[in-house]
Write an enzyme that holds these catalytic residues in place. Structure first.
Site, PDB file in Angstrom:
ATOM      1  N   LYS A  91       6.626 -24.343  46.780  1.00 37.84           N
ATOM      2  CA  LYS A  91       6.388 -23.372  47.866  1.00 37.84           C
ATOM      3  C   LYS A  91       6.010 -24.077  49.166  1.00 37.84           C
ATOM      4  O   LYS A  91       5.512 -25.191  49.177  1.00 37.84           O
ATOM      5  CB  LYS A  91       5.367 -22.339  47.410  1.00 37.84           C
ATOM      6  CG  LYS A  91       6.045 -21.404  46.386  1.00 37.84           C
ATOM      7  CD  LYS A  91       5.322 -20.154  46.070  1.00 37.84           C
ATOM      8  CE  LYS A  91       6.207 -19.310  45.132  1.00 37.84           C
ATOM      9  NZ  LYS A  91       5.454 -18.332  44.384  1.00 37.84           N
ATOM     10  N   ARG A 133       4.440 -21.236  36.627  1.00 44.37           N
ATOM     11  CA  ARG A 133       5.866 -20.940  36.828  1.00 44.37           C
ATOM     12  C   ARG A 133       6.433 -22.066  37.677  1.00 44.37           C
ATOM     13  O   ARG A 133       6.047 -22.205  38.841  1.00 44.37           O
ATOM     14  CB  ARG A 133       6.009 -19.583  37.521  1.00 44.37           C
ATOM     15  CG  ARG A 133       7.445 -19.138  37.747  1.00 44.37           C
ATOM     16  CD  ARG A 133       7.477 -17.765  38.423  1.00 44.37           C
ATOM     17  NE  ARG A 133       8.831 -17.307  38.622  1.00 44.37           N
ATOM     18  CZ  ARG A 133       9.609 -17.674  39.631  1.00 44.37           C
ATOM     19  NH1 ARG A 133       9.169 -18.513  40.537  1.00 44.37           N
ATOM     20  NH2 ARG A 133      10.840 -17.209  39.730  1.00 44.37           N
TER      21      ARG A 133
END
Ligand code: HH2
Length: 262
Positions: A202, A238
């Site tokens: 991210k 994840r």
């Protein structure tokens, strides 16, 4: 949890696994590398992404779920139609980034099929969520939201022990708010549900490394984020880079135990 995005536009791997054969091969590789479950998604939720309709989402994920039969699977969707089909094809978890706010029928599908359910926090919606995220205290607001969404799921027949919660790193949060959520993850874990964290690749990671315009983070930064999340109470991560993360977490867990063998 290994990620297979069957999309043209995911922020880190969009377009790479759009063909069913490539997506299936990738999912199998992630399982071989040590993923406990493989999360298959047919709609990008990156900042600015547009939604796709259920037919297109199904068209993308159906052959991939079929091809990954035998591997523990999660379906990354907010749509009851897609979730229902995925569960019929053997998926055992529904990963809903809207925490059951996107489709009123999804909770019934999860309850009826006795599926595991991940409820994620998001402020706003993907198209606009990064415009101006605002919180008085991000951690307590995310915790309260997740507690309420879990209560909603239970009230609609989902067993408490099927639920996990996720603070939604990057979903309507500034980089500092994302870091704060991981630093104070124990406050989310205190709700009593297993906590899933998705920090892999991210943009906050790229910003920490000094690029204010970063749209994604590196593999090594992602592994650092995963280990930190683990140490602050995450139960599942994840991730896109399974082998690297599994190795790092094996060492972090061995240090927690103080022994080489589990
Ligand atoms: N992040 C993304 C998608 N789904 N689900 C959960 N539970 N937690 C997350 O943090 C999360 C998620 C976004 O990452 P990615 O799938 O790589 O990208 P895109 O949404 O662009 O497909």
């Amino acid at each position: 949890m290994g990620v297979v995005n069957v999309t043209p536009d995911s922020f880190s791997d969009g377009g790479r696994f759009l063909s069913p054969a490539a997506a299936i091969a990738h999912g199998r590789r992630l399982a071989d590398e040590g993923a406990a479950i493989v999360d298959v998604g047919g709609e990008s939720t990156r900042p600015g992404a547009l939604s796709v309709d259920a037919d297109e989402e199904l068209r993308r994920v159906e052959p991939v779920l079929e091809g990954l039969a035998g591997i523990p699977l999660s379906i990354d969707t907010s749509k009851s139609l897609v979730a229902r089909r995925a569960l019929e094809l053997g998926a055992e978890m529904v990963n809903d980034v809207t925490a059951l706010r996107g489709d009123p029928e999804l909770v019934g599908v999860a309850a009826e099929r006795d599926a595991y359910l991940c409820l994620m926090h998001m402020q706003g919606e993907p198209r606009t969520m990064q415009a101006a995220p605002r919180y008085d205290d991000v951690v307590s607001e995310v915790a309260t939201f997740l507690e309420q969404r879990a209560a909603f799921a239970v009230a609609h027949g989902v067993l408490e022990e099927r639920i996990c919660v996720d603070p939604g790193i990057g979903f309507g949060k500034t980089p500092d708010q994302n870091l704060e959520l991981v630093r104070r993850l124990d406050e989310i874990a205190a709700l009593g549900f297993p906590v899933l964290v998705g920090i892999s690749r991210k943009s906050t990671l790229g910003k920490v490394l000094g690029d204010p315009e970063a749209t994604q983070g590196t593999v090594s930064a992602s592994v650092g984020g995963a280990v930190a999340a683990f140490e602050h109470g995450a139960w599942m991560l994840r991730v896109h880079d399974v082998r690297e993360t599994v190795e790092a977490l094996a060492v972090a867990a061995a240090i927690e135990r103080g022994s080489v063998t589990a």
